[in-house]
Design an enzyme around this catalytic site. Structure first.
Site, mmCIF file in Angstrom:
data_model
loop_
_atom_site.group_PDB
_atom_site.id
_atom_site.type_symbol
_atom_site.label_atom_id
_atom_site.label_comp_id
_atom_site.label_asym_id
_atom_site.label_seq_id
_atom_site.Cartn_x
_atom_site.Cartn_y
_atom_site.Cartn_z
ATOM 1 N N LYS A 88 109.311 23.571 53.976
ATOM 2 C CA LYS A 88 110.471 24.471 53.911
ATOM 3 C C LYS A 88 111.444 24.164 55.053
ATOM 4 O O LYS A 88 112.663 24.180 54.866
ATOM 5 C CB LYS A 88 110.005 25.930 53.975
ATOM 6 N N TYR A 142 103.283 24.059 54.010
ATOM 7 C CA TYR A 142 104.340 24.802 53.323
ATOM 8 C C TYR A 142 105.513 25.053 54.274
ATOM 9 O O TYR A 142 106.669 24.788 53.938
ATOM 10 C CB TYR A 142 103.767 26.131 52.826
ATOM 11 N N SER A 178 111.393 30.495 54.363
ATOM 12 C CA SER A 178 110.251 31.386 54.607
ATOM 13 C C SER A 178 109.981 31.586 56.084
ATOM 14 O O SER A 178 110.279 30.723 56.915
ATOM 15 C CB SER A 178 109.032 30.746 53.939
#
Lengths: 321, 321
Positions: free
Chosen positions: A152, A148, A124
């Site tokens: 990732k 997040y 991402s």
């Protein structure tokens, strides 16, 4: 060949499954079995009716679950399962469990299987953040400003090392924000990037929680699926010492998205957007870069969308199909 | 205040402990207790005789061990324990357990304690690799080409996220290769960077496994300890959105190191080096960058060594002290 899709009941997972079944082959080999692993079974009855599909439910952070669904005939794995950005920020432990521990468990199960399966991780824009250069490239330093993004980034590093050691044939595709997603809003901080187009087109009101000048990096669902498949089919050697690629998204401001909506559906649709800034979302989305150099992805043969107007028209076309 | 040093029986750990005890304070507070946690007890009898020192043994990847030694009065933690590069490459699982799992367990224990202790992680030049820019900066992209580098990069990301969320007051100091280390060679790929100076000065032969043109990034033990303490005392706000700093090492080639040895100890010492290239070590060390921009560290008040000749003379002075 057998293929596993984690998050196979999700929006991208089901769409990828349909496309793979339509193609009938991957990497030049016929697809004999497609395992869709998720916490729930896919909703799409056409998928479930296909004799090649096996829908399985289970907790992907449980290694035993993964072991049941990865064997020596599993030649390709698309790892799409994730806790989205907003939720991973709200529930740190759940994000760590799914975005980090499950990714690692999957790599470990592949390593133990010994047959070096091809593994595609999706990552991402959220791996970037902080003080950024004007234009972000594949090799711009990671500096995630959310849990997040951190999870990732860690999964990326793990996949790269497992690939370097020959445990998997791995590659990471960094997905732009997918827009326009069909269906309902979700807990991703970027959920509005679909909502402000989708809801007005459906005659509903939608809240835009960020300033119109905010730049996003977008990819349509159709282009995302094509890029996932093309990324899986890339020859390992073409990726050099960095098997991580930023997919070629469109860099557009929220104002430009709204202008595209106006061009396609008129002022009436645009009037259905309520501008209500949300500091929590602005902080997460504002830490992501807006301008990209995706020449490497393009040189590798991965392609994106022509314009956001095209993306909006594509969404309308699919909705009415 | 109470301080914990993991890897407290190691070379840097014991040296840091001695320096802290000599200073008597850290961050302006008197040191009441210094816990040295390691797989073995420190060898230094002077350390063990100090009433402030508590030497503890245990497996730092075992959360229960960490919980026993981190409590609400633990105001600073130096996390030095690690599996070195060569060993982490040879034993993947052990490297993951100590370099990744133990680092994460330590952060979790700090988070659970709830008092936001100051935590200093040491990281390494090995987080960089692949195609590198001519000059490496703090924000150059990480692209580790070893499992050790991968594990260190992941620990960095974890610490940054735990710091961002306010679970710890964290900072990462990337240590150059420490030279000249006293004692025996170890399993680090960079072990020769001390060996080719130390052994000749002690009248012994030493193997140099890399080409003389290979560039290294070096810091003396004395400067490393000063930088660890200064890094711990840095105000969090001074670090901005990136609490990771490359310490100001000396960028020198192996040939320049040998020239410094010649200047200090003559041709006779240099003749004790046997040049036998080792592909495995060349591959790891050759993936590390050689030229650095350490202006950020210097601006933060962290300082290094003046020249490698000074470093060699410093080693001789300490050896005879």
């Amino acid at each position: 060949m057998k293929i596993l899709i984690t998050g196979g009941a999700g929006f991208l997972g089901q769409r990828l499954a349909r496309r793979l079944l339509d193609r009938g082959e991957l990497n030049g080999k016929p697809i004999s079995e497609l395992v869709l692993l998720d916490v729930a079974r896919p909703a799409d009855a056409r998928l479930l009716a296909d004799s090649r599909v096996r829908a399985e439910t289970g907790d992907i952070s449980d290694r035993a679950v993964l072991e049941r669904h990865v064997d020596a005939s599993t030649e390709a794995i698309f790892h799409l399962a994730a806790i989205v950005s907003g939720q991973a920020e709200a529930d740190f432990d759940l994000g760590m469990k799914i975005n980090l521990d499950a990714s690692r468990a999957l790599l470990e199960v592949c390593r133990a299987s010994g047959h070096v399966p091809r593994v595609v991780f999706t990552s991402s824009v959220a791996v970037y953040g902080g003080t950024l250069p004007a234009i972000v490239r594949d090799d711009t330093a990671l500096n995630p400003q959310s849990s997040y993004g951190t999870q990732k980034a860690i999964a990326e590093l793990l996949l790269c090392d497992y690939a370097r050691r020959g445990f998997v044939d791995g590659r990471v595709l960094r997905l732009p924000t997918i827009s326009v997603r069909p269906g309902k809003p979700n807990a991703a901080a970027s959920s509005f990037a679909s909502g402000i187009i989708r809801e007005p087109l459906n005659g509903e009101r939608s809240i835009c929680p960020v300033d119109g000048g905010t730049r996003l990096w977008l990819l349509s669902p159709r282009s995302a699926i094509e890029a996932l498949i093309a990324g899986c089919e890339l020859d390992r050697a073409a990726l050099g010492d960095r098997p991580v690629v930023n997919l070629p998204g469109l860099s557009v401001s929220v104002d430009e998205m709204v202008a595209a909506l106006r061009e396609v559906a008129g002022d009436e649709a645009v009037a259905r957007i309520d501008w209500q800034r949300d500091e929590r979302i602005e902080k997460i989305v504002g830490s992501w870069p807006g301008a990209w150099d995706t020449s490497r992805a393009e040189a590798l043969g991965l392609s994106g969308d022509g314009s956001f107007v095209e993306v909006v028209r594509g969404y309308i076309g699919e909705r009415s199909a």
